[in-house]
Motif scaffolding. Structure first.
Motif, mmCIF file in Angstrom:
data_model
loop_
_atom_site.group_PDB
_atom_site.id
_atom_site.type_symbol
_atom_site.label_atom_id
_atom_site.label_comp_id
_atom_site.label_asym_id
_atom_site.label_seq_id
_atom_site.Cartn_x
_atom_site.Cartn_y
_atom_site.Cartn_z
ATOM 1 N N THR B 2 -19.963 7.819 18.499
ATOM 2 C CA THR B 2 -20.372 7.448 17.224
ATOM 3 C C THR B 2 -19.350 7.866 15.859
ATOM 4 O O THR B 2 -19.149 6.930 15.021
ATOM 5 C CB THR B 2 -21.713 7.865 16.660
ATOM 6 O OG1 THR B 2 -22.511 8.078 18.075
ATOM 7 C CG2 THR B 2 -22.790 7.080 15.652
ATOM 8 N N PHE B 3 -18.823 9.102 15.776
ATOM 9 C CA PHE B 3 -17.853 9.497 15.082
ATOM 10 C C PHE B 3 -16.696 8.699 15.045
ATOM 11 O O PHE B 3 -16.053 8.300 13.694
ATOM 12 C CB PHE B 3 -17.722 11.133 15.085
ATOM 13 C CG PHE B 3 -16.688 11.570 14.491
ATOM 14 C CD1 PHE B 3 -17.033 11.777 12.971
ATOM 15 C CD2 PHE B 3 -15.639 12.192 14.702
ATOM 16 C CE1 PHE B 3 -15.993 12.039 12.090
ATOM 17 C CE2 PHE B 3 -14.393 12.464 13.966
ATOM 18 C CZ PHE B 3 -14.658 12.621 12.698
ATOM 19 N N LEU B 5 -16.586 5.552 15.879
ATOM 20 C CA LEU B 5 -16.695 4.191 15.468
ATOM 21 C C LEU B 5 -16.776 4.228 14.055
ATOM 22 O O LEU B 5 -16.279 3.527 13.225
ATOM 23 C CB LEU B 5 -18.070 3.774 16.015
ATOM 24 C CG LEU B 5 -18.038 3.198 17.644
ATOM 25 C CD1 LEU B 5 -19.477 2.714 17.975
ATOM 26 C CD2 LEU B 5 -17.019 2.040 17.668
ATOM 27 N N TRP B 6 -17.441 5.280 13.422
ATOM 28 C CA TRP B 6 -17.839 5.188 12.031
ATOM 29 C C TRP B 6 -16.284 5.647 11.412
ATOM 30 O O TRP B 6 -15.893 4.929 10.413
ATOM 31 C CB TRP B 6 -18.598 6.443 11.744
ATOM 32 C CG TRP B 6 -20.037 6.049 11.727
ATOM 33 C CD1 TRP B 6 -20.897 6.461 12.353
ATOM 34 C CD2 TRP B 6 -20.653 5.102 10.686
ATOM 35 N NE1 TRP B 6 -21.831 5.734 12.112
ATOM 36 C CE2 TRP B 6 -21.904 4.978 11.063
ATOM 37 C CE3 TRP B 6 -20.135 4.515 9.537
ATOM 38 C CZ2 TRP B 6 -22.999 3.971 10.423
ATOM 39 C CZ3 TRP B 6 -21.056 3.644 8.728
ATOM 40 C CH2 TRP B 6 -22.362 3.520 9.294
ATOM 41 N N THR B 7 -15.504 6.458 11.805
ATOM 42 C CA THR B 7 -14.050 6.806 11.089
ATOM 43 C C THR B 7 -13.313 5.497 11.365
ATOM 44 O O THR B 7 -12.413 5.169 10.306
ATOM 45 C CB THR B 7 -13.466 7.841 11.870
ATOM 46 O OG1 THR B 7 -13.539 7.805 13.207
ATOM 47 C CG2 THR B 7 -14.165 9.070 11.426
ATOM 48 N N SER B 8 -13.262 4.895 12.425
ATOM 49 C CA SER B 8 -12.430 3.746 12.716
ATOM 50 C C SER B 8 -12.956 2.534 11.656
ATOM 51 O O SER B 8 -12.202 1.928 10.933
ATOM 52 C CB SER B 8 -12.689 3.064 13.969
ATOM 53 O OG SER B 8 -12.247 4.123 14.913
ATOM 54 N N ALA B 9 -14.156 2.252 11.558
ATOM 55 C CA ALA B 9 -14.750 1.385 10.755
ATOM 56 C C ALA B 9 -14.093 1.638 9.278
ATOM 57 O O ALA B 9 -13.758 0.793 8.564
ATOM 58 C CB ALA B 9 -16.074 1.217 10.606
ATOM 59 N N ILE B 10 -14.251 2.850 8.713
ATOM 60 C CA ILE B 10 -13.815 3.338 7.418
ATOM 61 C C ILE B 10 -12.405 3.051 7.264
ATOM 62 O O ILE B 10 -11.711 2.643 6.254
ATOM 63 C CB ILE B 10 -14.198 4.726 7.216
ATOM 64 C CG1 ILE B 10 -15.861 4.899 7.102
ATOM 65 C CG2 ILE B 10 -13.650 5.423 5.836
ATOM 66 C CD1 ILE B 10 -16.087 6.316 7.040
#
Lengths: 178, 387
Positions: B2-3, B5-10
């Motif tokens: 999840t981490f 995915l979130w960092t990639s999106a940001i």
């Protein structure tokens, strides 16, 4: 989230697999050669995505680089240079041709159904995760380059001579026309 | 997971925004630098020093009429600007722009996607940008646009080969196709621009041709083709081509910085080369990377307002008869030299290794530039007058 973790790869496979099938079908049925080329690019891309799922990123990138990036650009260049894009006539064959095509496709489908039940030969199967391990050990490119330039060097060089011969042949044919 | 995915999106959002703002700013820089070179003022009315000019242009383009030529191919005509715009932005995803950022949940690598085949990915997607130009030219149903599209496809194919060949030398030294490895190898000792000076020369010429910039902007040569492939485009769709061109420039500049100038490496210090990662390191390397990219962007603009355009046959002759044989010969020489130093003498890549190769490059460069120059610059104008 858990569904994505379990079936994510499968979902991506079906998405790109069906995209490849549909765009390939569209490629051969378009009357306008420019659109045929466009759909062929989509097909090549989808197949590249399938290679990525198989852990073969190197092949996937080469697929895009060579086929989508170079060969298709040349195709389109020729289509446009000869200005074939505006024709409405079709060279699709009539009912006889369609019948033969459907028959052959059915035969292929039948073959696939049988192949599904047969186990692949020992030589071409690898244990799960071995591609990723090989890439970890030698790098993605080295794991392909080693056998290519070591074990199979002679076939590789022979192939390149074959390509060179084809190239020279094409140039000679084109010069005769001019 | 999840981490990640979130960092990639940001990171995707941040990099996209940064590139878009950079591109808008770049159009202003281009006009100001052009004005400065031509001893004019340039746009200086909207905002302080004209800084808000890009915003004003953007607004104007959004409100202008969208024209659609009557006998154009509607679908491709609408799709073409997006097709030239998307690959330009996709390429930037694999270029690392700073050292990893430490957070409470672990280090975040400052690259959108650290692909194991990152370098080949760049080459692959750089070659796709041509479709937008080609389809724009074809779908407009305008002979000038078609000629622009044709020129573009031929030009891209020709210079792509020289570009790919010139970077093979980089891969020979780096030993891997992952972009992070290329940077790591340069951080250890010397930037590749020194041991591979001629490769850099070939690369920069090919990069100018690939981005359709002067002196190779034949696809839109306004003196011959009205505006080339985007003759029929108006309003925001026309702007999209502009954004794509500038995004391509940003990517090419980032690529030059990464492959030949150590990426985000700060020269003459090894403070930034390894862990522990700190926010200060991330910011400092980010600033260094921006500085390098900024310099190459300035170089692009500088060249544009200095050199005249090539003739089309000259362009193709240069690509196939000079650049390609040069790149091929260079690979052979460099591969032999690296083999000799590495396998025979047992040197590893360090400053001595780089210096030896740099010497070889200088030896090769002197006759090469003398031949390419044909007595124009080196002998000066007096010699030309006599001849």
């Amino acid at each position: 989230m858990t569904w994505l973790a379990a079936h994510g790869t499968e979902a991506i496979f079906w998405w790109f697999g069906s995209l490849a099938m549909v765009s390939a079908a569209l490629c051969i049925t378009r009357r306008n050669p420019v659109f045929s080329g466009l759909w062929l690019i989509v097909t090549l891309f989808s197949i590249a995505a399938l290679f990525v799922i198989l852990d073969a990123q190197f092949i996937a990138v080469l697929q895009v680089l060579v086929y989508a990036g170079a060969i298709m650009v040349l195709f389109l260049f020729v289509i446009m240079l000869l200005n074939l894009g505006r024709q409405v006539t079709t060279d699709l064959k009539g009912p006889t041709g369609a019948g033969i095509a459907v028959g052959l496709a059915g035969l292929l489908l039948f073959q696939l159904l049988i192949l599904r039940h047969a186990a692949p030969s020992e030589v071409i199967t690898l244990p799960a995760g071995s591609v990723a391990r090989l890439a970890q050990e030698q790098g993605l490119v080295a794991s392909i380059a080693r056998p290519l330039f070591d074990t199979y060097l002679l076939p590789f060089e022979v192939t390149s001579i074959l390509l060179l011969a084809a190239l020279v042949g094409a140039v000679v044919l084109a010069m005769r026309k001019l | 997971m999840t981490f990640f995915l979130w960092t990639s999106a940001i990171k995707v959002v941040v990099v996209f925004t940064a590139v878009m703002v950079g591109v808008a700013f770049l159009t202003w820089v281009e006009r100001r630098v052009c004005a400065w070179i031509q001893d004019r003022l340039g746009p200086n009315r909207v905002g302080p020093e004209g800084l808000l000019q890009p915003a004003a242009d953007g607004l104007k383009n959004l409100f202008k009429e969208e024209t659609l030529p009557a006998s154009s191919d509607k679908l491709l005509f609408l799709l073409a600007p997006a097709m030239s715009f998307v690959p330009a932005l996709l390429t930037i995803a694999v270029i690392p722009f700073a050292t990893p950022l430490p957070t409470a949940w672990g280090d975040v690598p400052m690259v959108v996607a650290d692909l194991p085949v990152g370098f080949l990915y760049i080459l692959a997607f750089a070659s796709l940008g041509v479709y937008g130009v080609v389809f724009a030219g074809w779908s407009s149903n305008n002979k000038y646009a078609l000629l622009g599209g044709l020129r573009s496809s031929a030009q891209m194919i020709s210079y792509e080969i020289a570009m790919g060949m010139s970077t093979v030398a980089v891969l020979l030294l780096a030993g891997n196709v992952a972009v992070s490895d290329v940077i790591a190898r340069q951080q250890e000792s010397t930037w590749f621009v020194f041991p591979l000076a001629l490769a850099y020369f070939i690369f920069i010429v090919a990069a100018f041709a690939e981005t359709n910039r002067v002196p190779f902007d034949l696809p839109e040569a306004e003196g011959e083709l009205v505006a080339g492939y985007h003759t029929e485009y108006s309003a925001m769709k026309f702007s999209m081509f502009y954004i794509a061109e500038y995004s391509n420039m940003v990517t090419a500049s980032a690529l030059m910085a990464t492959l030949f100038f150590g990426g985000y490496d700060i020269p003459l210090t090894s403070w930034d080369n390894g862990p522990p990662w700190t926010i200060a390191k991330t910011l400092a390397t980010l600033a260094m990377f921006s500085l390098k990219v900024g310099f190459f962007l300035f170089l692009y603009i500088w060249v544009r307002w200095t050199l005249p355009r090539f003739r089309y046959d000259q362009l193709m002759a240069l690509g196939w008869k000079v650049m390609l044989p040069l790149a091929l010969g260079y690979i052979t020489v460099m591969a032999s030299a690296i083999w000799l130093l590495h396998a025979r003498l047992g040197w590893t890549y360090d400053t001595r290794f780089a210096l030896a190769l740099f010497g070889l490059n200088v030896l090769l460069a002197i006759p090469l530039f003398f031949a390419l120059d044909r007595g124009h610059l080196i002998s000066g104008s007096e010699a030309r007058g006599e001849a």
